[in-house]
Write an enzyme that holds these catalytic residues in place. Structure first.
Site, PDB file in Angstrom:
ATOM      1  N   TYR A 192      18.543 -28.930  -5.194  1.00 14.53           N
ATOM      2  CA  TYR A 192      19.725 -29.555  -5.869  1.00 14.53           C
ATOM      3  C   TYR A 192      19.477 -31.190  -5.624  1.00 14.53           C
ATOM      4  O   TYR A 192      19.241 -31.595  -4.434  1.00 14.53           O
ATOM      5  CB  TYR A 192      20.857 -29.265  -5.629  1.00 14.53           C
ATOM      6  N   GLU A 212      21.715 -33.738  -7.398  1.00 10.12           N
ATOM      7  CA  GLU A 212      22.586 -34.411  -8.204  1.00 10.12           C
ATOM      8  C   GLU A 212      22.760 -35.829  -7.810  1.00 10.12           C
ATOM      9  O   GLU A 212      22.889 -36.461  -6.389  1.00 10.12           O
ATOM     10  CB  GLU A 212      23.918 -33.944  -8.252  1.00 10.12           C
ATOM     11  N   ASP A 237      14.557 -42.859 -31.664  1.00 10.37           N
ATOM     12  CA  ASP A 237      13.971 -41.640 -30.973  1.00 10.37           C
ATOM     13  C   ASP A 237      12.472 -41.539 -31.244  1.00 10.37           C
ATOM     14  O   ASP A 237      12.444 -41.150 -32.571  1.00 10.37           O
ATOM     15  CB  ASP A 237      15.130 -40.578 -31.630  1.00 10.37           C
ATOM     16  N   THR A 293      11.101 -37.271 -26.205  1.00  8.57           N
ATOM     17  CA  THR A 293      10.729 -35.805 -25.436  1.00  8.57           C
ATOM     18  C   THR A 293       9.492 -36.286 -24.881  1.00  8.57           C
ATOM     19  O   THR A 293       8.884 -37.219 -25.245  1.00  8.57           O
ATOM     20  CB  THR A 293      10.633 -34.677 -26.296  1.00  8.57           C
ATOM     21  N   LYS A 346       5.613 -33.224 -26.879  1.00  3.78           N
ATOM     22  CA  LYS A 346       5.116 -33.433 -28.073  1.00  3.78           C
ATOM     23  C   LYS A 346       3.653 -34.045 -27.959  1.00  3.78           C
ATOM     24  O   LYS A 346       2.744 -33.713 -27.449  1.00  3.78           O
ATOM     25  CB  LYS A 346       5.979 -34.008 -29.233  1.00  3.78           C
ATOM     26  N   ARG A 382       8.391 -29.783 -21.082  1.00  5.14           N
ATOM     27  CA  ARG A 382       9.472 -29.641 -22.091  1.00  5.14           C
ATOM     28  C   ARG A 382      10.670 -30.641 -21.467  1.00  5.14           C
ATOM     29  O   ARG A 382      11.112 -30.151 -20.351  1.00  5.14           O
ATOM     30  CB  ARG A 382       9.609 -28.426 -22.377  1.00  5.14           C
TER      31      ARG A 382
HETATM   32  N1  DSN Z   1      12.556 -29.471 -32.996  1.00  9.19           N
HETATM   33  C1  DSN Z   1      11.469 -30.440 -32.879  1.00  9.19           C
HETATM   34  C2  DSN Z   1      10.440 -30.333 -34.003  1.00  9.19           C
HETATM   35  O1  DSN Z   1       9.942 -29.565 -33.867  1.00  9.19           O
HETATM   36  O2  DSN Z   1      10.033 -31.704 -34.242  1.00  9.19           O
HETATM   37  C3  DSN Z   1      12.187 -31.574 -32.986  1.00  9.19           C
HETATM   38  O3  DSN Z   1      13.047 -32.061 -31.695  1.00  9.19           O
END
Ligand code: DSN
Length: 409
Positions: free
Chosen positions: A50, A52, A196, A222, A225, A231
């Protein structure tokens, strides 16, 4: 004790998924394969801790090592994108966007983002998401004929709506985003600009796409990708005052204990992305998409915007009289994984759609190149021509398996 003896059901399901990931062509544009180092950090004993709070200011003892890890993640991320402040605790892209909004908005404030059926994300104001329920959300779309963002139209809508936040950056847009133009629009109406960059983060980090750092007030992404990490999500800004508000919005605003095993894996990912090899990889991702989309185009597939500048393409299937849902299923039967996707002017619901979205990030990680892209386009065409022929689809699946064997994960 290990997983195999302790929990055979979960072990078997993971093994089956391992096989699926190894033997099929992963063409979902938002997916990738992480390195063993990222996997090791993500599966480490840091999950026990933990922590925080933030480095040097935790609500728990025993955080010395955690502080070191989180500080490394922040410093590497700042170096990778050239930003001044970063928060690496968001559990996902959606939490990153939620924290970004909460840093600058009150419930009921107006936000303006791209409509989901034009390539926007749930958290950009969709009515089924918190972003459309807590805030008064408005949308802009894309030009139905060209598939491109019409910046004049966005300006017109922004002037009518007068939002407090404009959100840009999309889940299914195959061309470059003009962040400077979005900045101009935001300035014209006195709005904050959030970018984003979840899909194109890897391209921005390596200079293959213009960066919104220093242009947008807040940048979210994110890490799993094109960035090829675990993730998770992160938030960046160059504005010190906003950085403090973002930190508070993440914790204690919306999250409790951070996932320090994932933060360690993010740090490993950022280190990998700073290497020259990663830039080479992103160049290959884009080159592969060019070959794939050109070949599909020659095979009479209709591509939204006639092609792609990045890692993804959108195929409009209306000229083939096939739905996105049916093509997704037939491709899956042939060992090719994609997702159905709405296309500009789509009259079908999101559960059916008239298109699919494809990407080359994961295939390129396996080492596939232009020759494989050409053959994959041909196989996709064979699937489109033999949608109900189970035998033919099984033959293609066998060829896919053979191709995959040559490019182990
Ligand atoms: N779910 C994602 C995508 O497939 O583009 C976006 O966050």
């Amino acid at each position: 004790m290990n997983l195999k003896t302790e929990d055979k059901e979960i072990y078997d399901a993971i093994e089956a998924e391992k096989k699926r990931q190894a033997e099929g062509l992963e063409m979902i544009a938002s997916e990738n394969y992480v390195s063993e180092a990222v996997l090791e950090a993500a599966g480490s004993i840091l999950t026990n801790k933990y922590a925080e709070g933030y480095s040097g200011h935790r609500y728990y003892g025993g955080c010395k090592n955690i502080d070191e890890i989180e500080t490394l993640a922040i410093e590497r991320l700042k170096k990778l994108f050239g930003c001044k402040f970063a928060n690496v605790q968001p559990h996902s892209g959606s939490s990153a966007n939620m924290a970004a909004y909460f840093a600058i908005l009150k419930p009921g404030d107006k936000i303006l983002g791209q409509a989901m059926n034009s390539g926007g994300h749930l958290t950009h104001g969709a009515k089924v998401s918190f972003s459309g329920q807590l805030f008064e959300s408005h949308t802009y779309g894309i030009n139905e004929k060209t598939g491109l963002i019409d910046y004049d139209d966005v300006m017109k809508i922004a002037k009518e709506v007068r939002p407090k936040v404009i959100m840009c950056g999309f889940s299914a847009y195959p061309r470059q985003i003009d962040f400077l133009n979005f900045r101009k629009i935001a300035d014209e109406v006195g709005a904050y600009l959030i970018a984003d960059i979840a899909h194109i983060a890897g391209l921005i980090a390596t200079g293959f796409h213009p960066s919104p750092i220093g242009v947008a007030d807040i940048v979210t992404t994110t890490t799993h990708k094109t960035l090829r990490g675990p993730r998770g999500g992160v938030i960046m800004t160059d504005n010190e005052e906003l950085a403090a508000k973002i930190d508070k919005a993440v914790f204690p605003g919306i999250q409790g204990g951070p996932l320090e095993h994932i933060i360690a894996a993010k740090a490993v990912c950022f280190k990998e992305a700073l290497e020259p090899k990663f830039k080479e990889y992103i160049g290959q991702v884009i080159g592969n998409m060019r070959v794939l989309s050109d070949t599909l185009h020659h095979l009479d597939f209709d591509l939204v915007t006639d092609g792609s500048d990045n890692h993804l393409a959108l195929i409009d299937l209306r000229n083939k009289d096939i739905t996105g849902a049916d093509f997704e299923s037939a491709l899956e039967a042939a060992g090719i994984t994609v997702n159905k996707n709405s296309v500009p002017g789509d009259d079908k619901p999101p559960t059916i759609t008239s298109g699919i979205r494809i990407g080359t990030a994961a295939l390129t990680t396996r080492g596939m190149g232009p020759a494989e892209m050409q053959r994959i386009a041909e196989m996709m065409n064979m699937v489109a021509e033999n949608m109900d022929d189970e035998e033919k689809l099984a033959d293609i699946k066998e060829e896919v398996r053979e191709m995959c064997k040559k490019f182990p994960i």
